[in-house]
Enzyme design. Structure first.
Site, PDB file in Angstrom:
ATOM      1  N   LYS A  22       6.176   5.819   7.925  1.00  0.00           N
ATOM      2  CA  LYS A  22       4.723   6.009   8.035  1.00  0.00           C
ATOM      3  C   LYS A  22       4.000   4.664   8.003  1.00  0.00           C
ATOM      4  CE  LYS A  22       2.129   7.043   4.256  1.00  0.00           C
ATOM      5  NZ  LYS A  22       0.975   6.134   4.094  1.00  0.00           N
ATOM      6  N   ASN A  23       4.385   3.805   7.060  1.00  0.00           N
ATOM      7  CA  ASN A  23       3.633   2.563   6.888  1.00  0.00           C
ATOM      8  C   ASN A  23       3.885   1.546   7.997  1.00  0.00           C
ATOM      9  OD1 ASN A  23       2.486   3.677   4.671  1.00  0.00           O
ATOM     10  ND2 ASN A  23       3.531   2.388   3.157  1.00  0.00           N
ATOM     11  N   ARG A  92      -6.724   5.782   3.816  1.00  0.00           N
ATOM     12  CA  ARG A  92      -6.970   4.422   3.366  1.00  0.00           C
ATOM     13  C   ARG A  92      -6.572   3.380   4.432  1.00  0.00           C
ATOM     14  NH1 ARG A  92      -8.442  -0.019   0.122  1.00  0.00           N
ATOM     15  NH2 ARG A  92      -6.863  -1.562   0.489  1.00  0.00           N
ATOM     16  N   CYS A 116      -5.484   7.717  -0.762  1.00  0.00           N
ATOM     17  CA  CYS A 116      -5.019   8.150  -2.076  1.00  0.00           C
ATOM     18  C   CYS A 116      -5.903   7.568  -3.172  1.00  0.00           C
ATOM     19  CB  CYS A 116      -3.608   7.627  -2.313  1.00  0.00           C
ATOM     20  SG  CYS A 116      -2.324   8.713  -1.745  1.00  0.00           S
ATOM     21  N   ARG A 121      -8.581  -0.126  -4.992  1.00  0.00           N
ATOM     22  CA  ARG A 121      -8.218  -0.497  -3.627  1.00  0.00           C
ATOM     23  C   ARG A 121      -9.345  -1.221  -2.888  1.00  0.00           C
ATOM     24  NH1 ARG A 121      -3.919   3.901  -1.461  1.00  0.00           N
ATOM     25  NH2 ARG A 121      -2.881   2.034  -0.844  1.00  0.00           N
ATOM     26  N   ASP A 307       5.503   2.558  -4.283  1.00  0.00           N
ATOM     27  CA  ASP A 307       5.557   3.863  -3.615  1.00  0.00           C
ATOM     28  C   ASP A 307       6.758   4.711  -4.053  1.00  0.00           C
ATOM     29  OD1 ASP A 307       3.243   3.278  -2.284  1.00  0.00           O
ATOM     30  OD2 ASP A 307       4.163   2.947  -0.325  1.00  0.00           O
ATOM     31  N   ILE A 329       1.163  -2.881  -9.389  1.00  0.00           N
ATOM     32  CA  ILE A 329       0.434  -3.039  -8.120  1.00  0.00           C
ATOM     33  C   ILE A 329      -0.927  -2.330  -8.161  1.00  0.00           C
ATOM     34  CG2 ILE A 329       0.547  -2.768  -5.602  1.00  0.00           C
ATOM     35  CD1 ILE A 329       2.717  -4.642  -6.668  1.00  0.00           C
ATOM     36  N   ARG A 399       0.872  13.959   4.113  1.00  0.00           N
ATOM     37  CA  ARG A 399       0.464  12.654   4.654  1.00  0.00           C
ATOM     38  C   ARG A 399       1.673  11.760   4.906  1.00  0.00           C
ATOM     39  NH1 ARG A 399      -2.479   9.559   0.879  1.00  0.00           N
ATOM     40  NH2 ARG A 399      -2.286   8.108   2.588  1.00  0.00           N
TER      41      ARG A 399
HETATM   42  C1  UD1 Z   1       0.203  -0.567   1.458  1.00  0.00           C
HETATM   43  C2  UD1 Z   1       0.894   0.740   1.721  1.00  0.00           C
HETATM   44  C3  UD1 Z   1       0.980   1.558   0.438  1.00  0.00           C
HETATM   45  C4  UD1 Z   1       1.628   0.741  -0.675  1.00  0.00           C
HETATM   46  C5  UD1 Z   1       0.953  -0.621  -0.817  1.00  0.00           C
HETATM   47  C6  UD1 Z   1       1.666  -1.535  -1.792  1.00  0.00           C
HETATM   48  C7  UD1 Z   1       0.345   1.235   4.015  1.00  0.00           C
HETATM   49  C8  UD1 Z   1      -0.358   2.126   4.958  1.00  0.00           C
HETATM   50  N1  UD1 Z   1       0.156   1.478   2.714  1.00  0.00           N
HETATM   51  O1  UD1 Z   1      -1.112  -0.254   1.026  1.00  0.00           O
HETATM   52  O2  UD1 Z   1       1.765   2.718   0.711  1.00  0.00           O
HETATM   53  O3  UD1 Z   1       1.506   1.437  -1.887  1.00  0.00           O
HETATM   54  O4  UD1 Z   1       0.912  -1.287   0.458  1.00  0.00           O
HETATM   55  O5  UD1 Z   1       2.990  -1.719  -1.401  1.00  0.00           O
HETATM   56  O6  UD1 Z   1       1.102   0.372   4.414  1.00  0.00           O
HETATM   57  N2  UD1 Z   1      -5.987  -5.624  -2.997  1.00  0.00           N
HETATM   58  C9  UD1 Z   1      -7.120  -6.328  -3.309  1.00  0.00           C
HETATM   59  N3  UD1 Z   1      -7.962  -6.715  -2.299  1.00  0.00           N
HETATM   60  C10 UD1 Z   1      -7.701  -6.430  -0.995  1.00  0.00           C
HETATM   61  C11 UD1 Z   1      -6.524  -5.709  -0.678  1.00  0.00           C
HETATM   62  C12 UD1 Z   1      -5.681  -5.319  -1.712  1.00  0.00           C
HETATM   63  O7  UD1 Z   1      -7.385  -6.602  -4.470  1.00  0.00           O
HETATM   64  O8  UD1 Z   1      -8.494  -6.796  -0.125  1.00  0.00           O
HETATM   65  C13 UD1 Z   1      -5.100  -5.161  -4.080  1.00  0.00           C
HETATM   66  C14 UD1 Z   1      -5.076  -3.637  -4.172  1.00  0.00           C
HETATM   67  O9  UD1 Z   1      -6.158  -3.136  -4.911  1.00  0.00           O
HETATM   68  C15 UD1 Z   1      -3.764  -3.376  -4.858  1.00  0.00           C
HETATM   69  C16 UD1 Z   1      -2.872  -4.489  -4.308  1.00  0.00           C
HETATM   70  O10 UD1 Z   1      -3.759  -5.490  -3.790  1.00  0.00           O
HETATM   71  O11 UD1 Z   1      -3.885  -3.513  -6.245  1.00  0.00           O
HETATM   72  C17 UD1 Z   1      -1.904  -4.048  -3.245  1.00  0.00           C
HETATM   73  O12 UD1 Z   1      -2.610  -3.564  -2.144  1.00  0.00           O
HETATM   74  P1  UD1 Z   1      -2.086  -3.713  -0.647  1.00  0.00           P
HETATM   75  O13 UD1 Z   1      -0.801  -4.473  -0.599  1.00  0.00           O
HETATM   76  O14 UD1 Z   1      -3.223  -4.199   0.166  1.00  0.00           O
HETATM   77  O15 UD1 Z   1      -1.787  -2.197  -0.300  1.00  0.00           O
HETATM   78  P2  UD1 Z   1      -2.238  -1.402   0.989  1.00  0.00           P
HETATM   79  O16 UD1 Z   1      -2.098  -2.247   2.189  1.00  0.00           O
HETATM   80  O17 UD1 Z   1      -3.511  -0.710   0.720  1.00  0.00           O
END
Ligand code: UD1
Length: 424
Positions: A22-23, A92, A116, A121, A307, A329, A399
């Protein structure tokens, strides 16, 4: 609303092919926006998040068709740069449309995404990265307006303060057609980033180092049509291995990339499971009684994936002794604990740390899926439990898992989905 009903305490046994990731498929579908032509993407799982992404592509002007697990996107006539609030809120990861639309159209108008509820986030890293390419960001009526219409996007050096998966993907998407070279430092190293880069490179992009913490993208003038096969889903693979582990079962996953599930294999071995890897096969055989897992800390790849935290917690509830899980995370990714307690699990939480004292077995319960991976922890607990488990709010599970009831049923589980029609 649909429900999943499980009569637990049955050994799982058999071989399965794991669905596409999915990701990976979500950012790759977004990346098709950058192609002036047709992209054929194989191994696309049937999931509500994938369908939501397709709806957005169609809204933007792409022609999208699905034939089984192959999705074909014709992006020749992309004619919009906005995503309406209702589509944006469906998931998201819609935030990766920011880099995709900006790269293609020079301007993107998006509301803030849904998804989620596992923490705040924020999207600050995404936004500041786009600004570093020369885009300006304003808010109008609750929408983000990100524009580089005057000068276009210019390659740049970006250092991420945290290796965010989505921010790394957005930067790659914006950089591919930008003028000049972009260098990302402290990039996310998840396999899905490499899969996105592989797809884009097949289309003529010049991305080097994806999968490492420094990624270099040389901008090109355009991308051409291609075909690509999405990698197997390492989170789904891990979930089904845990299902076998929790039922004293035996499972073989065929056509998998074993290195991607290395971080899950290690604690499963610690719990006493026999895991063998041979080429693109991984087989797991579970002992009658699982041993405790001393400590799991979720970390960016190649650390233990957040995850799989909920699923591994379900497993530790029936391990002998005390296990500890630390979630590093996301700050509130423990919503499944309240539901696991209904099965008779013993879990104490302090901040980001959960201490799990193993019980002999779980007992069937009426529970709800609190989020996607928390939902999979519910069916795992139900598979182990004595008696019947009923899981509601399974739209969260849909999802990310394609027909889990079919996959688990083929492995010998007594599991069924009850749809609204059948209930009435
Ligand atoms: C992706 C995955 C999700 C997985 C996550 C961490 C997809 C579609 N989703 O989510 O399944 O759980 O990686 O492996 O690929 N953060 C900030 N500022 C930002 C962006 C992120 O502070 O601008 C923080 C987030 O709040 C979180 C951490 O960074 O605490 C990790 O987020 P991120 O790696 O961005 O996860 P996603 O890309 O949302």
């Amino acid at each position: 609303m649909d429900k999943i009903i499980i009569n637990g305490n049955r050994r799982l046994n058999g071989e399965i092919t794991v669905q596409g990731a999915k990701n990976s498929v979500l950012p790759i579908l977004v990346a098709t926006l950058l192609v002036n032509g047709i992209s054929v993407i194989h191994n696309c799982p049937v999931l509500s998040d994938v369908e939501a992404t397709i709806k957005i592509l169609q809204y933007l002007g792409c022609k999208v068709t699905r034939d089984g697990h192959t999705v074909t996107v014709d992006s020749t006539n992309v004619n919009r740069n906005d995503v309406p609030d209702n589509l944006m809120r469906e998931m998201r990861s819609s935030i990766v449309f920011l880099g995709g639309i900006l790269g293609r159209m020079g301007k993107a108008v998006l509301s803030t995404p849904g998804g989620c509820e596992i923490g705040l986030r924020p999207i600050d890293l995404h936004l500041s990265s786009m600004e570093q390419f020369g885009a300006t960001i304003t808010t109008e009526n609750g929408f983000l307006v990100c524009s580089a219409e005057e000068k276009g996007l210019t390659g740049t050096r970006i250092t991420l303060s945290f290796p965010s998966v989505g921010a790394t993907e957005n930067i790659i998407l914006a950089a591919v057609l930008a003028k000049g070279t972009t260098i990302i430092t402290n990039a996310a190293r998840e396999p899905e980033i490499s899969d996105l880069a592989d797809f884009l490179n097949r289309c003529g992009a010049r991305i080097h180092g994806a999968g490492d913490s420094t990624v270099t993208i040389e901008g090109v003038n355009g991308l051409h049509s291609t075909e690509h096969t999405v990698i197997p889903d390492r989170i789904v693979a891990s979930t089904y291995m845990i299902a076998a582990a929790m039922t004293n079962g035996k499972i073989c996953l065929r056509d998998i990339i074993p290195a991607h599930i290395g971080p899950t294999i290690q604690p499963l071995r610690e719990a006493g499971c026999d895991v063998t890897v041979s080429g693109r096969w991984v087989c797991l055989s579970a002992p009658p009684k699982l041993k405790r897992i001393r400590m799991i800390r979720t970390m960016p790849y190649p650390g233990f994936p957040t995850d799989v935290q909920a699923q591994m917690m379900a497993l530790t509830t029936i391990c002998e002794g005390t296990s500890v899980i630390v979630e590093n995370i996301f700050e509130s990714r423990f919503k499944h604990i309240g539901e696991l307690l209904r099965f008779g699990a013993r879990i104490n939480v302090e901040g980001r740390m959960a201490v799990i004292e193993g019980v002999k077995h779980l007992n069937g319960a009426n529970v709800r899926a609190t989020d996607l991976r928390g939902g999979s922890a519910m069916f795992l607990a139900g598979l182990n439990a004595y008696g019947t488990t009923e899981i509601t709010e399974i739209h969260h599970i849909d999802r990310g898992y394609e027909s889990p009831e079919k996959v688990l049923g083929e492995l010998g589980a007594d599991i069924k989905r009850v749809t609204d029609d059948e209930k009435n």
